[in-house]
Design a protein around this motif. Structure first.
Motif, PDB file in Angstrom:
ATOM      1  N   MET A  42       0.857  -1.184   0.000  1.00 35.02           N
ATOM      2  CA  MET A  42       0.000   0.000   0.000  1.00 35.02           C
ATOM      3  C   MET A  42       0.894   1.236   0.000  1.00 35.02           C
ATOM      4  O   MET A  42       1.632   1.477   0.960  1.00 35.02           O
ATOM      5  CB  MET A  42      -0.882   0.030   1.246  1.00 35.02           C
TER       6      MET A  42
ATOM      7  N   GLU B 158      -2.217  -2.665  -3.630  1.00 31.50           N
ATOM      8  CA  GLU B 158      -3.607  -2.457  -3.253  1.00 31.50           C
ATOM      9  C   GLU B 158      -3.762  -1.075  -2.634  1.00 31.50           C
ATOM     10  O   GLU B 158      -2.777  -0.464  -2.197  1.00 31.50           O
ATOM     11  CB  GLU B 158      -4.100  -3.552  -2.318  1.00 31.50           C
ATOM     12  N   PRO B 159      -4.981  -0.537  -2.610  1.00 31.09           N
ATOM     13  CA  PRO B 159      -5.178   0.831  -2.141  1.00 31.09           C
ATOM     14  C   PRO B 159      -4.897   0.976  -0.651  1.00 31.09           C
ATOM     15  O   PRO B 159      -5.177   0.080   0.150  1.00 31.09           O
ATOM     16  CB  PRO B 159      -6.656   1.095  -2.435  1.00 31.09           C
TER      17      PRO B 159
END
Length: 256
Positions: free
Chosen positions: A86, A247-248
């Motif tokens: 992230m 991934e965010p």
């Protein structure tokens, strides 16, 4: 009742600001750190000690959770990646983000050329093995392992400095250009996540590319404080069973 500025600012924002102050003028490799750098580094370490998964809006995952991520287009990569990242923020001076490891996953032994770093576990448990590169002194009795001549250039004489386990209750694991610069990170007893600061960020164009290694030999070396192990490492290609997806980041926005 009036709130002080740091009461209204997320701890993630405060960590990022402190990282910027700390690593704007870091000591050069082999150079003694100035008092101001050591003070700022200590402040950053204190802030990293405080941060928790909830501050980043991270929800600890179970062993059977699947994590999103996009693996690179290589034929041997199937399914979800073992590690995801992230991204929180990045400047010319440092990068900050979160690595999430699935149960049983590892980030292989790798280096951080000319870089400082700080790692804080958010949930789960990791085992971190830290190594230092050693210069081979003239007349050193240590003999390199027998290898084909073409592989000798890939050998690196090193020292295993420490192996320890870290949880969210542990303080940060710290590395510098001169100390604990190579490390391997293994998820222990289930999924885990850790916040990571690297300063400056990796940049192959500026001589800061990531290299991977495997341990070839060990010889115990007695130290006045602890037993350390002298090892031979061989530089290798990125292991085929390791890749990192993305991934965010769900936590508070960081502005610099």
């Amino acid at each position: 009742m009036f709130l002080k500025d740091h009461d209204m600012t997320s701890i993630v924002q405060r960590i990022a600001r402190q990282a910027l102050v700390t690593f704007r003028s870091p000591p050069r490799v082999g150079e003694e750190a100035a008092k101001s750098f050591l003070e700022n580094h200590s402040k950053l370490k204190s802030l990293m000690t405080e941060v928790r998964a909830a501050d980043l809006k991270l929800v600890p995952r179970r062993a059977d959770d699947s994590s999103p991520g996009v693996p690179p287009p290589l034929p041997y990569h199937h399914g979800a990646p073992p590690v995801t990242y992230m991204h929180i923020c990045e400047t010319d001076h440092f990068s900050m983000g979160v690595f999430l490891l699935k149960s049983g996953a590892s980030i292989p032994l790798h280096d951080h050329p000319g870089m400082h770093g700080m790692l804080k576990v958010m949930y789960g448990k990791v085992r971190i093995s830290c190594f230092d590169r050693l210069e081979r002194p003239a007349g050193s009795p240590q003999v390199a392992p027998p290898l084909p001549p073409a592989q000798m250039d890939a050998l690196r004489r090193s020292m295993l400095r420490s192996t320890g386990e870290y949880t969210e209750e542990s303080g940060p694991c710290v590395l510098s250009p001169d100390r604990d610069n190579l490390h391997q990170i293994d998820a222990v007893d289930g999924p885990t996540a850790f916040m990571d600061i690297l300063a400056p960020p990796y940049d192959p164009d500026d001589g800061r590319d990531c290299h991977y290694y495997k341990v070839l030999t060990e010889a115990e070396v007695k130290n006045t404080e602890q037993k350390e192990k002298e090892v031979w490492l061989m530089e290798i290609s990125q292991p085929p069973d390791f890749w990192c997806g993305g991934e965010p980041y769900p936590g508070p926005e960081v502005r610099l």
